[in-house]
Design a protein around this motif. Structure first.
Motif, mmCIF file in Angstrom:
data_model
loop_
_atom_site.group_PDB
_atom_site.id
_atom_site.type_symbol
_atom_site.label_atom_id
_atom_site.label_comp_id
_atom_site.label_asym_id
_atom_site.label_seq_id
_atom_site.Cartn_x
_atom_site.Cartn_y
_atom_site.Cartn_z
ATOM 1 N N ASP A 84 0.828 -1.202 0.000
ATOM 2 C CA ASP A 84 0.000 0.000 0.000
ATOM 3 C C ASP A 84 0.867 1.258 0.000
ATOM 4 O O ASP A 84 1.776 1.406 0.837
ATOM 5 C CB ASP A 84 -0.917 0.020 1.220
ATOM 6 C CG ASP A 84 -1.892 -1.145 1.233
ATOM 7 O OD1 ASP A 84 -1.920 -1.909 0.249
ATOM 8 O OD2 ASP A 84 -2.631 -1.276 2.222
ATOM 9 N N GLY A 85 0.598 2.147 -0.955
ATOM 10 C CA GLY A 85 1.354 3.390 -1.042
ATOM 11 C C GLY A 85 2.780 3.232 -1.530
ATOM 12 O O GLY A 85 3.550 4.204 -1.535
ATOM 13 N N ALA A 86 3.179 2.030 -1.957
ATOM 14 C CA ALA A 86 4.554 1.796 -2.408
ATOM 15 C C ALA A 86 4.766 2.374 -3.808
ATOM 16 O O ALA A 86 3.824 2.540 -4.588
ATOM 17 C CB ALA A 86 4.861 0.302 -2.413
ATOM 18 N N ALA A 106 -0.938 2.299 -4.399
ATOM 19 C CA ALA A 106 0.451 2.162 -4.855
ATOM 20 C C ALA A 106 0.621 2.857 -6.198
ATOM 21 O O ALA A 106 -0.350 3.153 -6.901
ATOM 22 C CB ALA A 106 0.818 0.683 -4.974
ATOM 23 N N THR A 107 1.861 3.112 -6.568
ATOM 24 C CA THR A 107 2.165 3.714 -7.864
ATOM 25 C C THR A 107 2.774 2.653 -8.760
ATOM 26 O O THR A 107 3.856 2.132 -8.476
ATOM 27 C CB THR A 107 3.139 4.899 -7.711
ATOM 28 O OG1 THR A 107 2.530 5.892 -6.884
ATOM 29 C CG2 THR A 107 3.467 5.509 -9.061
ATOM 30 N N LEU A 108 2.062 2.320 -9.844
ATOM 31 C CA LEU A 108 2.517 1.319 -10.801
ATOM 32 C C LEU A 108 2.583 1.906 -12.200
ATOM 33 O O LEU A 108 2.425 1.194 -13.194
ATOM 34 C CB LEU A 108 1.587 0.110 -10.782
ATOM 35 C CG LEU A 108 1.675 -0.758 -9.527
ATOM 36 C CD1 LEU A 108 0.320 -1.006 -8.918
ATOM 37 C CD2 LEU A 108 2.357 -2.081 -9.842
ATOM 38 N N GLY A 125 -7.388 2.426 -5.899
ATOM 39 C CA GLY A 125 -6.729 3.719 -5.798
ATOM 40 C C GLY A 125 -5.309 3.769 -6.326
ATOM 41 O O GLY A 125 -4.637 4.807 -6.216
ATOM 42 N N ALA A 126 -4.820 2.679 -6.902
ATOM 43 C CA ALA A 126 -3.454 2.682 -7.424
ATOM 44 C C ALA A 126 -3.341 3.584 -8.648
ATOM 45 O O ALA A 126 -4.297 3.765 -9.402
ATOM 46 C CB ALA A 126 -3.022 1.259 -7.789
ATOM 47 N N CYS A 141 -8.977 -9.909 -8.707
ATOM 48 C CA CYS A 141 -8.301 -8.626 -8.517
ATOM 49 C C CYS A 141 -9.281 -7.458 -8.608
ATOM 50 O O CYS A 141 -10.309 -7.553 -9.282
ATOM 51 C CB CYS A 141 -7.194 -8.447 -9.553
ATOM 52 S SG CYS A 141 -5.853 -9.653 -9.402
ATOM 53 N N THR A 142 -8.960 -6.377 -7.938
ATOM 54 C CA THR A 142 -9.741 -5.144 -8.009
ATOM 55 C C THR A 142 -8.868 -4.066 -8.624
ATOM 56 O O THR A 142 -7.797 -3.749 -8.092
ATOM 57 C CB THR A 142 -10.208 -4.702 -6.613
ATOM 58 O OG1 THR A 142 -10.987 -5.741 -6.028
ATOM 59 C CG2 THR A 142 -11.050 -3.437 -6.705
ATOM 60 N N PHE A 143 -9.328 -3.512 -9.768
ATOM 61 C CA PHE A 143 -8.552 -2.533 -10.520
ATOM 62 C C PHE A 143 -9.149 -1.132 -10.367
ATOM 63 O O PHE A 143 -10.370 -0.972 -10.315
ATOM 64 C CB PHE A 143 -8.520 -2.899 -12.005
ATOM 65 C CG PHE A 143 -7.792 -4.170 -12.320
ATOM 66 C CD1 PHE A 143 -6.428 -4.166 -12.555
ATOM 67 C CD2 PHE A 143 -8.470 -5.380 -12.390
ATOM 68 C CE1 PHE A 143 -5.748 -5.338 -12.854
ATOM 69 C CE2 PHE A 143 -7.809 -6.558 -12.690
ATOM 70 C CZ PHE A 143 -6.438 -6.533 -12.922
ATOM 71 N N PRO A 144 -8.309 -0.101 -10.379
ATOM 72 C CA PRO A 144 -8.779 1.285 -10.349
ATOM 73 C C PRO A 144 -8.947 1.816 -11.767
ATOM 74 O O PRO A 144 -9.009 1.042 -12.730
ATOM 75 C CB PRO A 144 -7.634 1.996 -9.626
ATOM 76 C CG PRO A 144 -6.415 1.266 -10.157
ATOM 77 C CD PRO A 144 -6.844 -0.179 -10.351
#
Length: 295
Positions: A84-86, A106-108, A125-126, A141-144
């Motif tokens: 989370d938040g990585a 997270a930032t991907l 929220g990624a 999976c849950t996608f933003p």
């Protein structure tokens, strides 16, 4: 501890170097002097940008606010980890897996996946602009929102897409398999999405006509819709046949594949605009019904 404190605590001491070595070669972290957070080893805020790791299993680790930007993770298997938040900007995942983990906020951005498996991963929220996955299996999976993301030759099962599709591409042409199975799209905010050569199996799209969807056998449905519209010699009829021909005759389209596009692609891109979009909805639905009736 606050986020800044979690990050700053790794700036001194030799522990960071030893953790990096073990993350790279798969050695156990259990004998190190690490605390735990909710049952996971505490690597919150850990700086591992550019990490080059091959074949380890990393389980039960809390990597909240950690930095894994530009990491190369080959055949790495993560299980029960918290990201989370990585920061995973431009990280590359190949041949490994992530299971029962969270990547909330997270930032991907520009992350790349190839031949991986992601199971029960919460990406709520990624930030996933230009995220790219090829021949990857996603399940549960849950996608933003997915601005300019691409899924090529992927199988996505039992998953939910909660946010906008902004130039998001689901590609099946030139791949042995590309399937959306028991997938739900919740948002009708779509700007030039592409579902090209992907099999749909129990896929739920939002109600309304913001997305024009052919759930299966698009090639046959497009051909039938073109014939049904043959009596329309006006601009809308001509534009519809031109559009369907372009979409269905490109090479590599499997006979079973579904297809979808945003309504405004037709409204904005053709002279007949809204009339063309209305005609496309009507003709494609009628054609799909005709084909289903004879199968």
């Amino acid at each position: 501890m606050a986020r800044r404190e979690l990050i700053d605590r790794w700036r001194t001491g030799n522990l960071r170097t030893e953790i990096l070595r073990r993350l790279a070669d798969g050695s156990s972290l259990l004998d190190l002097e690490l605390s735990t957070v909710e049952g996971r080893l505490d690597l919150r805020g850990f700086p591992a940008g550019g990490l080059d790791s091959q074949a380890p299993t990393i389980a039960g680790v809390d990597l909240q606010y950690a930095t894994l930007a530009r990491a190369h993770l080959e055949d790495v298997n993560f299980r029960d980890c918290r990201f989370d938040g990585a920061d995973l900007t431009r990280a590359v995942f190949t041949d490994g897996s992530i299971a029962e983990s969270t990547m909330v906020r997270a930032t991907l951005q520009e992350a790349i996946l190839a031949r991986t498996t992601w199971q029960s991963v919460d990406l709520t929220g990624a930030k996933m602009k230009k995220f790219s996955a090829e021949r990857t299996h996603f399940a549960g999976c849950t996608f933003p929102a997915l601005p300019k993301a691409e899924f090529a030759g992927c199988t996505i099962e039992d998953s939910v897409f909660t946010g906008a599709l902004i130039e998001t591409r689901f590609l099946g042409r030139a791949h042995d398999s590309a399937v959306l199975r028991r997938v739900t799209f919740q948002s009708d905010e779509a700007k030039y999405p592409e579902f090209d050569g992907v099999d749909f199996d129990e896929v739920t799209f939002p109600p309304g006509d913001n997305l024009i969807v052919v759930p299966r056998n698009f090639k046959d449905v497009a051909e039938r819709a073109g014939r049904l519209s043959s009596g329309r010699d006006d601009q809308a009829g001509k534009d519809l046949r031109r559009f369907l021909s372009h979409e269905s005759l490109r090479p590599g389209l499997r006979a079973t594949a579904g297809w979808a596009t945003a309504r405004h692609v037709l409204v904005d891109g053709y002279p007949s605009g809204a009339e063309l979009a209305d005609l496309a909805v009507t003709m494609l639905r009628r054609a799909a019904e005709d084909i289903d009736a004879v199968r």
